[in-house]
Motif scaffolding. Structure first.
Motif, PDB file in Angstrom:
ATOM      1  N   LEU A   1       0.766  -1.134   0.022  1.00  0.00           N
ATOM      2  CA  LEU A   1       0.127  -0.066  -0.025  1.00  0.00           C
ATOM      3  C   LEU A   1       0.869   1.254   0.140  1.00  0.00           C
ATOM      4  CD1 LEU A   1      -2.845   1.465   0.246  1.00  0.00           C
ATOM      5  CD2 LEU A   1      -2.631   1.182   2.522  1.00  0.00           C
ATOM      6  N   TYR A   2       1.714   1.295   0.691  1.00  0.00           N
ATOM      7  CA  TYR A   2       2.703   2.386   0.958  1.00  0.00           C
ATOM      8  C   TYR A   2       3.412   2.626  -0.217  1.00  0.00           C
ATOM      9  CZ  TYR A   2       1.274   4.668   5.292  1.00  0.00           C
ATOM     10  OH  TYR A   2       0.715   5.001   6.433  1.00  0.00           O
ATOM     11  N   GLN A   3       3.986   1.691  -0.778  1.00  0.00           N
ATOM     12  CA  GLN A   3       4.815   1.463  -2.127  1.00  0.00           C
ATOM     13  C   GLN A   3       3.909   2.075  -3.075  1.00  0.00           C
ATOM     14  OE1 GLN A   3       7.856   1.494  -0.889  1.00  0.00           O
ATOM     15  NE2 GLN A   3       8.796   0.107  -2.417  1.00  0.00           N
ATOM     16  N   LEU A   4       2.690   1.662  -3.430  1.00  0.00           N
ATOM     17  CA  LEU A   4       1.814   2.554  -4.190  1.00  0.00           C
ATOM     18  C   LEU A   4       1.527   3.813  -4.139  1.00  0.00           C
ATOM     19  CD1 LEU A   4      -0.283   2.333  -6.574  1.00  0.00           C
ATOM     20  CD2 LEU A   4      -2.031   1.312  -4.955  1.00  0.00           C
ATOM     21  N   LEU A   5       1.359   4.152  -2.594  1.00  0.00           N
ATOM     22  CA  LEU A   5       0.911   5.574  -2.665  1.00  0.00           C
ATOM     23  C   LEU A   5       2.311   6.554  -2.793  1.00  0.00           C
ATOM     24  CD1 LEU A   5      -1.043   5.049   0.606  1.00  0.00           C
ATOM     25  CD2 LEU A   5      -2.064   5.807  -1.423  1.00  0.00           C
ATOM     26  N   SER A   6       3.219   5.922  -2.508  1.00  0.00           N
ATOM     27  CA  SER A   6       4.745   6.777  -2.622  1.00  0.00           C
ATOM     28  C   SER A   6       4.921   6.721  -4.025  1.00  0.00           C
ATOM     29  CB  SER A   6       5.726   6.066  -2.064  1.00  0.00           C
ATOM     30  OG  SER A   6       6.915   6.609  -2.079  1.00  0.00           O
ATOM     31  N   ARG A   7       4.512   5.916  -5.167  1.00  0.00           N
ATOM     32  CA  ARG A   7       4.760   6.153  -6.412  1.00  0.00           C
ATOM     33  C   ARG A   7       3.867   7.339  -6.962  1.00  0.00           C
ATOM     34  NH1 ARG A   7       7.669   2.548  -9.423  1.00  0.00           N
ATOM     35  NH2 ARG A   7       8.431   0.620  -8.467  1.00  0.00           N
ATOM     36  N   LEU A   8       2.610   7.264  -6.524  1.00  0.00           N
ATOM     37  CA  LEU A   8       1.544   8.127  -6.658  1.00  0.00           C
ATOM     38  C   LEU A   8       1.849   9.510  -6.412  1.00  0.00           C
ATOM     39  CD1 LEU A   8      -1.624   6.086  -6.119  1.00  0.00           C
ATOM     40  CD2 LEU A   8      -0.710   6.668  -8.346  1.00  0.00           C
ATOM     41  N   LEU A   9       2.482   9.540  -5.291  1.00  0.00           N
ATOM     42  CA  LEU A   9       2.437  11.114  -4.620  1.00  0.00           C
ATOM     43  C   LEU A   9       4.165  11.812  -5.128  1.00  0.00           C
ATOM     44  CD1 LEU A   9       1.325  10.538  -0.900  1.00  0.00           C
ATOM     45  CD2 LEU A   9       0.440  12.023  -2.811  1.00  0.00           C
ATOM     46  N   THR A  10       5.207  10.757  -5.317  1.00  0.00           N
ATOM     47  CA  THR A  10       6.436  11.556  -5.777  1.00  0.00           C
ATOM     48  C   THR A  10       6.183  12.574  -6.803  1.00  0.00           C
ATOM     49  OG1 THR A  10       7.468   9.447  -5.089  1.00  0.00           O
ATOM     50  CG2 THR A  10       8.661  10.836  -6.933  1.00  0.00           C
ATOM     51  N   PRO A  11       5.496  12.368  -7.741  1.00  0.00           N
ATOM     52  CA  PRO A  11       5.560  13.200  -8.961  1.00  0.00           C
ATOM     53  C   PRO A  11       4.754  14.798  -8.541  1.00  0.00           C
ATOM     54  CG  PRO A  11       4.694  11.182  -9.899  1.00  0.00           C
ATOM     55  CD  PRO A  11       4.908  11.121  -8.351  1.00  0.00           C
ATOM     56  N   VAL A  12       3.962  14.641  -7.348  1.00  0.00           N
ATOM     57  CA  VAL A  12       3.180  15.665  -6.921  1.00  0.00           C
ATOM     58  C   VAL A  12       4.428  16.716  -6.223  1.00  0.00           C
ATOM     59  CG1 VAL A  12       1.659  16.774  -5.331  1.00  0.00           C
ATOM     60  CG2 VAL A  12       1.483  14.476  -6.432  1.00  0.00           C
ATOM     61  N   TYR A  13       5.638  16.169  -5.926  1.00  0.00           N
ATOM     62  CA  TYR A  13       6.471  16.864  -4.945  1.00  0.00           C
ATOM     63  C   TYR A  13       7.846  16.784  -5.698  1.00  0.00           C
ATOM     64  CZ  TYR A  13       2.706  17.063  -1.641  1.00  0.00           C
ATOM     65  OH  TYR A  13       1.663  17.365  -0.845  1.00  0.00           O
ATOM     66  N   GLN A  14       8.106  15.912  -6.460  1.00  0.00           N
ATOM     67  CA  GLN A  14       9.481  15.968  -7.171  1.00  0.00           C
ATOM     68  C   GLN A  14       9.414  15.413  -8.459  1.00  0.00           C
ATOM     69  OE1 GLN A  14      11.725  13.235  -4.078  1.00  0.00           O
ATOM     70  NE2 GLN A  14      13.276  15.089  -3.981  1.00  0.00           N
ATOM     71  N   SER A  15       9.339  16.534  -9.479  1.00  0.00           N
ATOM     72  CA  SER A  15       9.168  16.240 -10.922  1.00  0.00           C
ATOM     73  C   SER A  15       9.402  17.326 -11.449  1.00  0.00           C
ATOM     74  CB  SER A  15       7.871  15.474 -11.458  1.00  0.00           C
ATOM     75  OG  SER A  15       6.871  16.261 -10.920  1.00  0.00           O
TER      76      SER A  15
ATOM     77  N   GLY B   1       7.374  18.190 -14.264  1.00  0.00           N
ATOM     78  CA  GLY B   1       6.197  18.531 -14.808  1.00  0.00           C
ATOM     79  C   GLY B   1       5.416  19.732 -14.207  1.00  0.00           C
ATOM     80  N   ALA B   2       4.516  20.432 -14.927  1.00  0.00           N
ATOM     81  CA  ALA B   2       3.639  21.725 -14.576  1.00  0.00           C
ATOM     82  C   ALA B   2       2.381  21.561 -14.247  1.00  0.00           C
ATOM     83  CB  ALA B   2       3.586  22.656 -15.395  1.00  0.00           C
ATOM     84  N   ALA B   3       1.680  20.450 -14.933  1.00  0.00           N
ATOM     85  CA  ALA B   3       0.333  20.254 -14.570  1.00  0.00           C
ATOM     86  C   ALA B   3      -0.202  19.517 -13.332  1.00  0.00           C
ATOM     87  CB  ALA B   3      -0.336  19.442 -15.491  1.00  0.00           C
ATOM     88  N   ILE B   4       0.620  18.560 -12.893  1.00  0.00           N
ATOM     89  CA  ILE B   4       0.468  17.910 -11.598  1.00  0.00           C
ATOM     90  C   ILE B   4       0.632  19.074 -10.225  1.00  0.00           C
ATOM     91  CG2 ILE B   4       1.085  16.274  -9.807  1.00  0.00           C
ATOM     92  CD1 ILE B   4       1.535  14.487 -12.131  1.00  0.00           C
ATOM     93  N   PRO B   5       1.583  19.817 -10.142  1.00  0.00           N
ATOM     94  CA  PRO B   5       1.594  20.718  -9.288  1.00  0.00           C
ATOM     95  C   PRO B   5       0.644  21.837  -9.360  1.00  0.00           C
ATOM     96  CG  PRO B   5       3.670  21.034 -10.562  1.00  0.00           C
ATOM     97  CD  PRO B   5       2.942  19.773 -10.965  1.00  0.00           C
ATOM     98  N   TRP B   6       0.209  22.188 -10.480  1.00  0.00           N
ATOM     99  CA  TRP B   6      -0.703  23.190 -10.694  1.00  0.00           C
ATOM    100  C   TRP B   6      -2.065  22.732  -9.797  1.00  0.00           C
ATOM    101  CZ3 TRP B   6      -5.722  23.765 -12.307  1.00  0.00           C
ATOM    102  CH2 TRP B   6      -6.176  25.150 -12.690  1.00  0.00           C
ATOM    103  N   LEU B   7      -2.198  21.432 -10.203  1.00  0.00           N
ATOM    104  CA  LEU B   7      -3.482  20.891  -9.376  1.00  0.00           C
ATOM    105  C   LEU B   7      -3.211  20.589  -8.085  1.00  0.00           C
ATOM    106  CD1 LEU B   7      -4.338  17.997 -11.939  1.00  0.00           C
ATOM    107  CD2 LEU B   7      -5.744  19.954 -11.462  1.00  0.00           C
TER     108      LEU B   7
END
Length: 383
Positions: free
Chosen positions: A324-338, A340-346
């Motif tokens: 569960l935590y591995q999945l959540l970490s994969r999903l959250l990593t691009p939100v704070y370390q990437s 991209g522009a679209a995900i942080p805008w959201l």
């Protein structure tokens, strides 16, 4: 027991106290921790409490009741442990503090440590070393050598890592909060209170700066002054911390990887901690997961009559929460370390405001504290 990190030291203590003969092998001549600050969550605290080692953690560490993150004028992260009743708080510590607590306990109980032994392979219950003969055969080898263990397949690091510095607490920061600042997802910095480690005379702070691994050489070439200017423009309050940094070598670069072994058990061998499941630091669970793994191994050996059954029980106790935590970490990593522009805008305009509403406030607290998946109940421990 291969590795003198959190998982290895904790597992050595637990197994030794249960009557097993334990030998620790460590590649460094003098076992030592790597890195700067970390958060010991209520889950990790429960294991240390069961070991009788929680007192110094509380004395040396700093109580952390909130995680706060801002992107410009937007507050996009505000996690409060109080939103989850009976959970407790996080304890911010220097890695050296956690290491010293566990290492001193291992030495006090007379557990053998063979230092300066770089392990290269494992076969037929024996460890092989870079400097010479293999060991005698062990009934069980515990691989607790981390994400770069030579006993697991190599994993490509994530694009983003982080620079860490251990500094005197100074400036106008909330003393019981992990605070962060973001610019999109490509720039992130934070300040974590880590209490007073043994090597310090007063309170300390861990300062971190997110950085792509392939830009580390450019960061060094550009120089400290340019980096400080960039950080000050993002977060002027860090000036008293930055004034303490006069040499790039005061900052340590940490890289991260996502990896979960499908088969963490082989005949006579089990992988624990980061050698089993490594991840990005977004959820701050690494050391806590390692402590839970160590306790699960001790339980598995207590409950089962045969070694294969004991290892299977260990995996059963831990698999669901780890996945569960591995999945959540994969999903959250691009939100704070990437990049991209679209995900942080959201994140800034949608996720941040919505996350302040109940029941998401309690869900965030549960996620950060490590309570999702009920890992303590599975192990017979309590918050």
């Amino acid at each position: 027991m291969a590795g003198c990190g959190t998982a290895g030291l904790a597992a050595a203590l637990l197994l030794h106290r249960d009557g097993h003969r334990v030998t620790l092998f460590e590649r460094f001549e003098s076992p030592r921790p790597l890195g700067s600050g970390l958060l010991i969550q209520p889950t990790g605290q429960a294991v240390l409490r069961a070991l009788g080692l929680e007192a110094e953690l509380i004395t040396r560490g700093a109580s952390v009741t909130r995680l706060i993150g801002h992107a410009g004028k937007h507050c996009v992260l505000d996690v409060r442990y109080a939103a989850l009743k009976h959970c407790g708080v996080g304890i911010g510590v220097h890695r050296a503090t956690l290491f010293a607590i566990l290492h001193d306990a291992v030495l006090a109980e007379g557990i053998e440590i063979q230092a300066g032994r770089a392990i290269t392979a494992c076969a037929d219950g024996r460890l092989h070393f870079a400097d010479g003969p293999q060991t005698a055969r062990f009934d069980l080898i515990v691989d607790a050598m981390g994400s770069r263990s030579p006993l697991v397949p190599a994993t490509r690091p994530l694009a983003f890592g982080a620079l860490w510095a251990d500094l005197d607490w100074a400036g106008d920061f909330i003393p019981d909060a992990l605070q962060q600042r973001y610019r999109r997802a490509s720039v992130m910095t934070g300040v974590l209170p880590i209490g007073t480690p043994r090597h310090a005379t007063g309170p300390r702070a861990a300062l971190f700066w997110s950085l792509r691994g392939d830009r580390l050489a450019d960061w060094r070439a550009t120089g400290l002054a340019a980096w400080k200017d960039e950080l000050l423009a993002l977060w002027p309050a860090t000036a008293p911390l930055l004034d303490q940094i006069t040499d790039p070598d005061q900052l340590t670069f940490a890289s991260y990887a996502h990896r979960t072994l499908r088969q963490p058990v082989e005949p006579g061998l089990i992988h624990l901690g980061d050698s089993w499941h490594s991840t990005s630091p977004q959820l701050g669970q690494g050391a806590n997961m390692a402590l839970l793994d160590a306790y699960a191994l001790a339980l598995g050996l207590r409950r089962a009559r045969t070694l294969p059954d004991a290892l299977a029980e260990t995996i059963r106790l831990r698999r669901d929460q780890i996945q569960l935590y591995q999945l959540l970490s994969r999903l959250l990593t691009p939100v704070y370390q990437s990049d991209g522009a679209a995900i942080p805008w959201l994140r800034d305009r949608v996720m941040g405001p919505v996350s302040k509403l109940w029941p998401l406030t309690a869900a965030q607290a549960a996620l950060v504290s490590g309570a999702v998946g009920h890992p303590l109940a599975r192990l017979g421990l309590a918050f």
